[in-house]
Design a protein around this motif. Sequence first.
Motif, PDB file in Angstrom:
ATOM      1  N   TRP A   1     -10.169   7.505   5.999  1.00  0.00           N
ATOM      2  CA  TRP A   1      -9.054   7.200   5.312  1.00  0.00           C
ATOM      3  C   TRP A   1      -8.284   6.456   6.322  1.00  0.00           C
TER       4      TRP A   1
ATOM      5  N   ARG B   1      -9.064   3.237   8.153  1.00  0.00           N
ATOM      6  CA  ARG B   1      -9.091   2.029   7.205  1.00  0.00           C
ATOM      7  C   ARG B   1      -7.388   1.785   7.181  1.00  0.00           C
TER       8      ARG B   1
ATOM      9  N   GLY C   1     -11.706  -2.769  -0.609  1.00  0.00           N
ATOM     10  CA  GLY C   1     -10.321  -2.932  -0.414  1.00  0.00           C
ATOM     11  C   GLY C   1      -9.781  -3.521   0.852  1.00  0.00           C
TER      12      GLY C   1
ATOM     13  N   SER D   1     -19.176   4.085  -0.284  1.00  0.00           N
ATOM     14  CA  SER D   1     -17.885   3.570   0.227  1.00  0.00           C
ATOM     15  C   SER D   1     -17.528   1.983  -0.359  1.00  0.00           C
TER      16      SER D   1
ATOM     17  N   THR E   1      -2.991   0.959  -3.869  1.00  0.00           N
ATOM     18  CA  THR E   1      -4.120   1.759  -4.172  1.00  0.00           C
ATOM     19  C   THR E   1      -5.185   0.768  -4.294  1.00  0.00           C
ATOM     20  N   ARG E   2      -5.273  -0.614  -4.689  1.00  0.00           N
ATOM     21  CA  ARG E   2      -6.257  -1.648  -4.737  1.00  0.00           C
ATOM     22  C   ARG E   2      -6.860  -1.917  -3.338  1.00  0.00           C
ATOM     23  N   TYR E   3      -6.134  -1.552  -2.378  1.00  0.00           N
ATOM     24  CA  TYR E   3      -6.574  -1.713  -1.033  1.00  0.00           C
ATOM     25  C   TYR E   3      -7.486  -0.356  -0.594  1.00  0.00           C
ATOM     26  N   GLY E   4      -7.246   0.678  -1.217  1.00  0.00           N
ATOM     27  CA  GLY E   4      -7.687   1.773  -0.849  1.00  0.00           C
ATOM     28  C   GLY E   4      -6.526   2.719  -0.206  1.00  0.00           C
TER      29      GLY E   4
ATOM     30  N   GLY F   1     -16.306   0.275  -2.600  1.00  0.00           N
ATOM     31  CA  GLY F   1     -14.779  -0.023  -2.953  1.00  0.00           C
ATOM     32  C   GLY F   1     -13.793   0.392  -1.636  1.00  0.00           C
ATOM     33  N   ASP F   2     -14.214   0.967  -0.728  1.00  0.00           N
ATOM     34  CA  ASP F   2     -13.199   1.156   0.643  1.00  0.00           C
ATOM     35  C   ASP F   2     -13.358  -0.219   1.342  1.00  0.00           C
ATOM     36  N   HIS F   3     -14.299  -0.749   1.442  1.00  0.00           N
ATOM     37  CA  HIS F   3     -14.693  -1.948   2.197  1.00  0.00           C
ATOM     38  C   HIS F   3     -14.176  -3.232   1.381  1.00  0.00           C
TER      39      HIS F   3
ATOM     40  N   ARG G   1      -5.458  -1.655   8.036  1.00  0.00           N
ATOM     41  CA  ARG G   1      -4.661  -2.609   7.141  1.00  0.00           C
ATOM     42  C   ARG G   1      -3.352  -2.747   7.571  1.00  0.00           C
TER      43      ARG G   1
END
Length: 735
Positions: A554, A557, A611, A605, A698-701, A607-609, A561
Amino acid sequence: MALRDTSIPEPAGPLPNTTASALSPQDRGRLLAGAHHDPHALLGAHPVPGGIVFRALRPFARSVSVVIGGKRTALVSEGDGLFSGVLPLAEIPEYLLHVAYEGGEQETHDPYRFLPALGELDLHLIREGRHEQLWQALGAQPMTHEGVTGTRFTVWAPNAQGVRVAADFTHWDGTQFPMRSLGACGVWELFLPGVGEGTAYKFEIHSRYGHRFLKADPMARRTEEPPNTASIVTASHYEWGDAEWMAHRADTPVHEAPFSVYEVHLASWRPGLDYRGLAEELPAYVKDLGFTHVELMPVAEHPFHGSWGYQVTGFYAPTARLGSPDDFRYFVDACHRAGIGVIMDWVPAHFPKDDWALARFDGDPLYEPGDDRRAEHPDWGTYEFDFARTEVRNFLVANAVYWCEEFHIDGLRVDAVASMLYLDYSREDGQWEPNAYGGREDLAAMGFLQEMNATVYRRAPGVVTIAEESTAWGGVTRPTDTGGLGFGLKWNMGWMHDSLEYLAHEPVHRKYHHHEMTFSMVYAYSENYVLPISHDEVVHGKQALVSKAPGDWWQRRANVRAYLGFMWSHPGKQLLFMGQEFAQGAEWSVEHGPEWWLLDDGYHSAGDHRGVRDLVRDLNAAYRATPALWQCDTRPEGFRWVAVDSADDNVFAFLRYDAEGNPLLAVSNFSPVVRHDYDLWVPDETEAWQESLNTDATRYGGSGVTNPDPVKREDGRVRITLPPLATVWLTPFAP
């Protein structure tokens, strides 16, 4: 040149007189050895006492006849493939040659009856080193000459004793097609009737040392697919559909326009796709993510796939691995029609030593300097170009123009500029000689780069040239008329190095490295900069961007970001290498390309990528919609620090302004803690700010720490909530 499998009728008419047709032993020997400078004076038709002598050189032929007005007259074999005879004619007639081989026969125009197919103006410009469309004068050019269709072959080989055309239809034996020298310019020429597109060919060079060897055409516009090395005769039949793009690409100077670049290695972006397949997928992908341009790692032909294209042998040919030159035009056109500019990596600093290519092209150093100390590139095992030689400089300047004019390329990113500019680059004392003024600067390379930039900008409006230059050389992006090199943009290698060093530190240690993120503003306006996170930063053990960052998955990432948000708001244009837009953890592999499977629904994962990719899309959308982020990139009044010394907090804050003074406030928190009511003095009259982008959404993780309500300015200060490991953008609140 194909043979017809048919019976051979007896020639009509009397046999010609041969007593006046014999060559001198010296001419005969030089002609057969491929060392004659003027084969047209020996072959073809020429007046002699008693008539016209006809002479042809056709190895392995059973017979050769002259065809005049439908009447055939056999020539007499002199041995070694020479056939000749004198016919009692007052002047040279229109004629054909009828050649019989074991497998059939052919009737063809005689290549040695034609005048040169290259004009005096072309030769003059070549001698002067000023032929800006050199590809139209040298190489293999399909054409109609004196009413006959065929191909003109021309090559620059000033040290050669002789040059011949060897091709697939001659079984790579050049004996029958020697070329003529066109004088002091060093160009050799031959027009071959009936030879057309698709013919594979090379030049057979006879050096002044007596050696013979085959060389690919330096000006070839198409090549065989590696590992094959022959050149291929080609002509473009592509009809462009990008007229609107070309008409408007120069409307706004690039340094005052949004410029966000997605860097791609074409062969590995989606392995298995050719140019046309890429045209169906890549422009749409780049457009969806909001990038303004795509930058292609070198597409010029290169024999070793593992060089990523940076060891070029075919400077005028798009790599055949992905299709034809017109297929590449189709790809560029598709990008333009999608509103995407195309930048191409260009490699004029050096070339490999493959014996079939440019190295020692005519038996002597030609494209490379004659001094081995200067010719050898110490880092890459290649040759450097001789930038002081007129014809070599012309070869490269015209090549830059070629890609812009023939393929509608919108920008050239020039590789390894520093290695060209310094005589002592990677050299120890005693391995280099100072310039005429006692300095280490390569004045010839400097002059070449100035000429290239000035020529490209004059001939191709809207094109930008970009220097990969890693030193403090002054004036890289200053105009040539004031002594600069004339580039439009320069990669900011200092920013890249410093900011990635900062990113790699644990947050608890970052306060000791705070200057690594602020120092770039000391020199930010010395050049017009691009901020590059390129392929070089995600290979060879350097790790992918997300893997450089510390912490758990987390935190890594979140760091990335925050870093991307800082990068997109920092003065300068942006460049991001493929795979980094979705936080690929592994280094780039030229064989496998990006790890697209990380985005698949079945991957835990994914969704993480996604994001991170969603963030890149939104960064680009907000960037393009906010002139404050790009309009004044090169003007100091477009930037102002708000928090430059908050080292203990790992916080950076600054304002960006557009040309009309409209601001954007960017705040980055590179600490993993939430900072509530963080107090910032804002030297701007804006009464209230609203959050326009938050990398912790949250939409980016992210964790979802945001500023949902407008932030009011009180007594010149604002208090905002800083999410952990995040960058926040705020713009003036519009009720």
